[in-house]
Design a protein around this motif. Structure first.
Motif, PDB file in Angstrom:
ATOM      1  N   GLY A  58      -8.548 -16.122  23.369  1.00 43.98           N
ATOM      2  CA  GLY A  58      -8.501 -16.605  22.034  1.00 43.98           C
ATOM      3  C   GLY A  58      -9.488 -15.731  21.182  1.00 43.98           C
ATOM      4  O   GLY A  58      -9.037 -15.624  20.047  1.00 43.98           O
TER       5      GLY A  58
ATOM      6  N   VAL B 115     -12.523 -14.805  18.498  1.00 44.73           N
ATOM      7  CA  VAL B 115     -13.195 -15.320  17.274  1.00 44.73           C
ATOM      8  C   VAL B 115     -12.213 -16.267  16.542  1.00 44.73           C
ATOM      9  O   VAL B 115     -12.466 -17.236  15.916  1.00 44.73           O
ATOM     10  CB  VAL B 115     -13.781 -14.296  16.321  1.00 44.73           C
ATOM     11  CG1 VAL B 115     -14.325 -14.948  15.160  1.00 44.73           C
ATOM     12  CG2 VAL B 115     -14.675 -13.628  17.107  1.00 44.73           C
ATOM     13  N   VAL B 116     -10.873 -15.619  16.457  1.00 44.31           N
ATOM     14  CA  VAL B 116      -9.839 -16.242  15.638  1.00 44.31           C
ATOM     15  C   VAL B 116      -9.529 -17.699  16.318  1.00 44.31           C
ATOM     16  O   VAL B 116      -9.433 -18.551  15.208  1.00 44.31           O
ATOM     17  CB  VAL B 116      -8.275 -15.324  15.747  1.00 44.31           C
ATOM     18  CG1 VAL B 116      -7.678 -15.832  14.805  1.00 44.31           C
ATOM     19  CG2 VAL B 116      -8.792 -14.014  15.371  1.00 44.31           C
ATOM     20  N   LEU B 117      -9.400 -17.739  17.550  1.00 46.22           N
ATOM     21  CA  LEU B 117      -9.095 -19.209  17.897  1.00 46.22           C
ATOM     22  C   LEU B 117     -10.292 -19.883  17.752  1.00 46.22           C
ATOM     23  O   LEU B 117      -9.964 -21.254  17.410  1.00 46.22           O
ATOM     24  CB  LEU B 117      -8.593 -19.156  19.438  1.00 46.22           C
ATOM     25  CG  LEU B 117      -8.469 -20.292  19.815  1.00 46.22           C
ATOM     26  CD1 LEU B 117      -7.157 -20.799  19.589  1.00 46.22           C
ATOM     27  CD2 LEU B 117      -8.371 -20.215  21.664  1.00 46.22           C
TER      28      LEU B 117
ATOM     29  N   GLU C 230     -12.521 -20.106  15.498  1.00 46.88           N
ATOM     30  CA  GLU C 230     -12.515 -20.744  14.067  1.00 46.88           C
ATOM     31  C   GLU C 230     -11.526 -21.548  13.785  1.00 46.88           C
ATOM     32  O   GLU C 230     -11.476 -22.579  12.993  1.00 46.88           O
ATOM     33  CB  GLU C 230     -12.194 -19.340  12.977  1.00 46.88           C
ATOM     34  CG  GLU C 230     -13.709 -18.702  12.900  1.00 46.88           C
ATOM     35  CD  GLU C 230     -13.635 -17.535  12.171  1.00 46.88           C
ATOM     36  OE1 GLU C 230     -14.432 -17.107  11.546  1.00 46.88           O
ATOM     37  OE2 GLU C 230     -12.639 -17.200  11.477  1.00 46.88           O
TER      38      GLU C 230
ATOM     39  N   LEU D 132     -21.088 -18.303  16.359  1.00 46.15           N
ATOM     40  CA  LEU D 132     -20.026 -17.159  16.781  1.00 46.15           C
ATOM     41  C   LEU D 132     -20.770 -16.237  17.875  1.00 46.15           C
ATOM     42  O   LEU D 132     -20.320 -15.270  18.388  1.00 46.15           O
ATOM     43  CB  LEU D 132     -19.483 -16.414  15.950  1.00 46.15           C
ATOM     44  CG  LEU D 132     -18.352 -17.310  15.252  1.00 46.15           C
ATOM     45  CD1 LEU D 132     -17.776 -16.468  13.879  1.00 46.15           C
ATOM     46  CD2 LEU D 132     -17.222 -17.281  16.038  1.00 46.15           C
TER      47      LEU D 132
ATOM     48  N   GLU E 154     -19.491 -12.992  20.143  1.00 51.06           N
ATOM     49  CA  GLU E 154     -19.546 -11.860  19.645  1.00 51.06           C
ATOM     50  C   GLU E 154     -20.196 -11.038  20.847  1.00 51.06           C
ATOM     51  O   GLU E 154     -20.217  -9.544  20.767  1.00 51.06           O
ATOM     52  CB  GLU E 154     -20.315 -11.636  18.372  1.00 51.06           C
ATOM     53  CG  GLU E 154     -19.434 -11.909  17.306  1.00 51.06           C
ATOM     54  CD  GLU E 154     -20.054 -12.277  15.865  1.00 51.06           C
ATOM     55  OE1 GLU E 154     -21.436 -12.194  15.734  1.00 51.06           O
ATOM     56  OE2 GLU E 154     -19.467 -12.606  14.998  1.00 51.06           O
TER      57      GLU E 154
END
Lengths: 489, 364, 178
Positions: free
Chosen positions: C74, C76-78, C80, C92, C96
């Motif tokens: 998923g 970073v998008v998921l 967030e 994060l 990362e």
């Protein structure tokens, strides 16, 4: 002519006097040319030659692929010695597919058809010839020009704007071209007007190029429909949308093209290339490049074959006067660092600059003092201080909500920032990262779809298997029954 | 190759830096400062030096404590400017410890606690000034008629040291109320303006600054010259000063027209107290004022309005510090709501509509 | 006095009954949050989060037993989106650090046994029996399930190469913050 004011902008030191008086000089052909297959926005070209092939000057090396693409031609005669990866003219320093051509020194042209009168051609024929010649926007964006000449089919257009603003400091290649080839440029302009089906053309030149303005006005003569306009010297006057607003007062809607308000913009060098391509069938295989900057011994304007390594240009201009602080491809406001002098000149390269530390005047970054200089300088009405703050704290969506995607990366904000913050890099990072996240999101959706499909398929297979088993069992039972019955008989 | 630091465009930069900005502001303050020091003599110079030195020491100490590089921040000129501005707003013969406490308040509480330069919500010099005014009302309201340096009655260098650094000097002999304080007191006692003003109010005096007041606030003319220099150098824009002084003048003119016996006119308000210094040097503080032109207009107008209200109807005779602090608090809100219109979009953020596509379905 | 007591009592009674009614008529079966979270997860049941499947992970998330950064596919998008859903703040940095990977089949070692593509939750491996298998990198989530079943250990995870199309400027690092 009444001009309209644009918002923001800056007045960087021009430094054009370094090379403005130097006539365009044809650079000697180098021994080895590195011709990238992607010199334009869109899909890379597909090679039609093989390693070991001998080619003539102007011969097609790779054809366009898809709707938005451009072919690549041989800048001189010689032998293809490699088709592989070579470092790209790009800040990442990543490799790109490149054809390596060893010049044979004869510079022998391929047989070209005789000249034609472009005004007997229709719009389609003109844009086909422009496409076949591999012409892309030569102001730096490198968008395939034929696509832009076809806009007349989708939009009702009224004006062609020729961008001779050349608002970046140091750059004089367009200035020289206008002074020395005004007639050819105007021929190209008329051909483009015909292709677009427009009756009006505004030829915009920044008021610091008096000689270019004079040459173009003279060449335009009494041709009605073409009007040369002196626009004020202010960066970023050469930004397509801002130039159109200066000339017409109309603002291009966000996420739209200038064609949406009936205007198409082309660069002067593109007009010159169109003239050569349509009238004489000459493909785009060379361009004028300004080699300048305080660290260059002899600044010059050179006509350079596409594929010439940057180090050859530097050597031709006498090398460095002192070790440059920055070596750039393009102007100081939007140019990209050259991290390896082996990279080639491409169709969109307008300058090679070697700047001294004094010229760059950059200092280590300090914290933002919220002075608002960037807000005043932004030609797009953004608040760079807020966008960069959000980006710095990882709130990329928040940055996008403030209009990050409307930023044209012109660098005006970073130019005036008293804290010397790398604002443009923040924006470029945020734009790139947001795109990457969009890709990731798309991939995740795709994963979900695939997983669901697979689950369904497995369930279906199981069911089918079960049913088959059941049928077999039933059949077997029937068989035993009938066998029993048979036995009873 | 990949180890070369990657520099993003632009690769040229305007000749500007925080240090240059701060030093130019100091340059613009110089005429008013030098004149103020001349007017009020050695004790004023002592106080000025003590305040500025304390501000620099406090900055260095805070930076060391925060583990930041001391050198680039200490010499960026911001602490110097804060101390300088604070000194200009203090009563000229205030004791040395007023300067020290004020500088500590300004740098430590007003600035470094928020995270250092650029992070503070409130103008540090005004935080200190208001805190001092509330904590030490006597010392902060003891003004005196100017006794120019080397003039007959002026204290000598040694006497100046005694005034600044030793206890118990009786200032009653020389003390005199500032114009704003005097008028407020008199009006409070039921006197009418024409009687009150005849003795003390004179435009020439206000412009030249030969009148009781804070160290650097008295000469409206010299401050105006400095302010115009800042405008000319584009360190500040015209929005805040014009909006602030304009609003103050409009309010004063309106009420003066309603009742000349109780409300002084615009000239009185513009050229007395800290109005001029506030409009050009304090409200325009880059860190604590809004970043957009429209925001700055609103901010300046708010300052002007509050200055008038506080001077006229509140308990204090002067309101610039309070007004600026109150408006500082609204800066984030102003910046949130008043943004420029984005190119190609309406104010609400939706794209402009005037498309002339021949057929729908074409992508951009 | 009396009026005050009476009115307060009445008010308390009225509001109390309202709450009682609400709890009866607006009752929700199960935890709707869990269902909604499960919808957001990729659904490939890859198990990279350490839970047996996306449903189990969703339950852990709904009960705040797992961090929102648990799902590598998923990204970073998921993370967030989940943080927004659950109203928590996220760190994060853990995400990362992880470079996006993709499976790679070493063609010299592959015997075409077909176990990997049967096991792949996203059908990212293709090929027939006795044929060398290929990875469709767009579909691969780098869940490593294929590695577990490969008899010749011919599959490995490699970082997705950066291209001119995917490269972007790195986030500036400011020296003064040090």
């Amino acid at each position: 002519m009444k001009l309209f004011r644009i918002r923001g902008g800056v007045h960087p030191q021009e430094h054009k006097q370094l090379s403005a008086h130097k006539a365009i000089e044809v650079m000697p052909m180098p021994e080895l040319l590195r011709i990238p297959l992607q010199q334009h926005i869109g899909s890379p070209a597909v090679p039609v030659v093989r390693k070991g092939d001998s080619v003539l000057k102007g011969q097609l090396l790779a054809h366009a692929q898809g709707m938005i693409s451009a072919p690549v031609h041989a800048p001189t005669s010689g032998r293809i010695i490699a088709i592989g990866k070579h470092i790209a003219p790009h800040p990442s320093g990543l490799p790109v597919r490149t054809i390596t051509l060893k010049a044979d020194g004869n510079d022998r042209w391929i047989d070209l058809p005789g000249p034609v009168d472009p005004f007997t051609l229709d719009a389609n024929e003109i844009s086909e010839r422009v496409a076949a010649a591999g012409i892309v926007g030569m102001g730096g964006a490198s968008f395939p020009s034929a696509v832009k000449l076809n806009l007349g089919k989708r939009f009702s257009l009224h004006t062609l704007v020729i961008n001779g603003a050349e608002c970046e400091p140091y750059l004089t290649c367009d200035d020289r071209l206008m002074r020395e080839h005004a007639t050819e440029i105007l021929d190209g302009v008329r051909i483009m007007m015909r292709a677009l089906g427009v009756a009006h053309c505004l030829f915009a030149i920044e008021s610091n190029k008096a000689q270019a303005h004079e040459a173009i006005s003279k060449a335009a003569g009494n041709h009605n429909g073409i009007r040369t306009v002196k626009v004020p010297v202010r960066y970023p006057m050469g930004s397509e949308k801002h130039l159109v607003q200066t000339l017409t007062g109309e603002e291009t809607p966000a996420r739209a093209l200038t064609a949406d308000i009936g205007v198409v913009v082309h660069n002067v060098a593109t007009a010159f290339a169109v003239h050569e391509a349509v009238r004489f069938h000459l493909p785009l295989i060379s361009r004028v490049v300004t080699v300048s900057g305080g660290a260059i011994k002899h600044p010059r304007n050179l006509r350079v074959a596409v594929g010439t390594p940057v180090r050859e240009l530097l050597a031709h201009c006498g090398g460095f006067r002192e070790e440059p602080a920055r070596l750039l491809s393009g102007g100081p406001m939007m140019g990209q660092p050259i991290i390896n002098t082996g990279i080639p000149v491409v169709k969109g390269s307008n300058a090679v600059l070697a700047l001294t530390a004094a010229e760059t005047a950059t200092h280590p970054a300090m914290p933002c003092i919220r002075c608002g200089s960037c807000v005043k300088a932004c030609p797009c009405g953004l608040v760079p201080v807020e966008i960069s703050a959000r980006t710095r704290h990882g709130d990329l969506q928040g940055a996008a909500d403030l209009g990050l995607m409307d930023c044209i990366s012109c660098g005006s904000c970073a130019y005036v920032c008293p804290s010397h913050l790398p604002l443009v890099q923040y924006f470029n990072y945020a734009k790139g990262e947001l795109t990457a996240r969009q890709r990731a999101e798309h991939k995740q959706k795709e994963t979900k779809r695939l997983a669901e499909q697979r689950a369904e398929r497995i369930a279906r297979e199981k069911k089918a298997k079960r049913e088959a088993m059941m049928r077999r069992r039933q059949a077997a039972r029937k068989r035993t029954k009938s066998e029993k019955a048979g036995a009873n008989v | 190759m990949s180890h070369t630091p990657l520099f993003s465009a632009p690769h040229a930069h305007q000749a500007t830096s925080i240090r240059r900005t701060m030093w130019l502001v100091i340059l613009a303050l110089l005429p008013a400062t030098v004149y103020g020091l001349y007017l009020f003599g050695w004790p004023a110079l002592n106080l000025f030096v003590v305040t500025v030195a304390s501000a620099l020491l406090a900055e260095a100490f805070s930076l060391r404590l925060a583990g930041k590089a001391v050198k680039p921040f200490l010499f960026d000129g911001s602490a110097l400017l804060t101390g300088w501005l604070l000194a200009l707003t203090l009563p000229p013969w205030a004791p040395w410890w007023i300067g020290v406490v004020g500088a500590l308040l300004a740098i430590v509480i007003g600035k470094q606690v928020f995270g250092g330069i650029g992070q503070n919500l409130f103008n540090p010099a005004m935080v200190a000034r208001v805190a001092l005014l509330i904590s030490f009302p006597l010392e902060m309201t003891t003004f005196l008629t100017p006794l120019p340096m080397f003039s007959a009655n002026a204290p000598s260098f040694v006497e100046g040291l005694a005034i600044s650094f030793s206890q118990g000097i009786n200032l009653d002999a020389v003390s005199s109320a500032s114009l704003l304080g005097h008028v407020k007191t008199e009006l409070g006692q039921g006197h009418l303006l024409p009687d009150v003003l005849t003795s003390v109010y004179d435009l020439k005096t206000l412009l030249s600054g030969n009148t009781p007041g804070s160290l650097g606030e008295t000469s409206a003319l010299l401050i105006l010259v400095g302010g115009l220099l800042l405008l000319f150098l584009r360190i500040i824009s015209w929005h805040i000063p014009l909006a602030m002084l304009g609003t103050l003048a409009m309010m004063a003119t309106f009420f003066h027209w309603l009742d000349p016996a109780h409300y002084p006119d615009a000239v009185y308000h513009l050229f007395s107290g800290a109005a001029m210094l506030g409009a050009f040097f304090i409200a325009t503080d880059l860190v604590t004022s809004p970043v957009t032109a429209r925001g700055q207009l609103l901010f300046g107008a708010g300052c002007g309005l509050l200055v008038y209200i506080i001077r006229t109807w509140a308990a204090y005779p002067e309101g610039v510090a309070f007004a600026v602090l109150l408006m500082n608090a609204t800066t984030p809100l102003i910046d949130h709501y008043l943004k420029p219109r984005i190119y190609g979009r309406r104010r609400d953020g939706s794209p402009l509509q005037h498309r002339n596509r021949l057929s729908e379905g074409g992508g951009t | 006095m009396l009026a005050a007591i009476t009115s307060l009592m009445l008010l308390g009674f009225a509001l109390g009954s309202l709450l009682g009614l609400a709890s009866r008529y607006l009752k929700v079966e199960g935890n709707p949050l869990q269902k909604e979270i499960e919808e957001m997860l990729p659904g490939s049941q890859c198990g990279q989060c350490g839970y047996p499947g996306c449903a189990a992970a969703a339950e852990a998330l709904a009960n705040s037993r797992a961090p929102v950064t648990l799902c590598p596919p998923g990204g970073v998008v998921l993370a967030e989106a989940l943080a927004g859903k659950l109203g928590v703040s996220i760190d994060l940095s853990t995400l990362e650090e992880k470079q996006p990977m993709v499976a790679f089949v070493n063609e010299g070692l592959c015997i075409g046994c077909g176990r990997c593509y049967k096991r792949c939750p996203t059908d990212a491996l293709v090929g027939g029996p006795k044929q060398i298998h290929v990875v469709i990198s767009d579909s691969c989530t780098a869940c490593e399930k294929c590695i577990d079943v490969c008899p010749t250990a011919c599959i490995e995870m490699r970082p997705i190469p950066v291209t001119l199309q995917t490269w972007h400027w790195p986030k500036p690092s400011l020296a003064y913050t040090a």
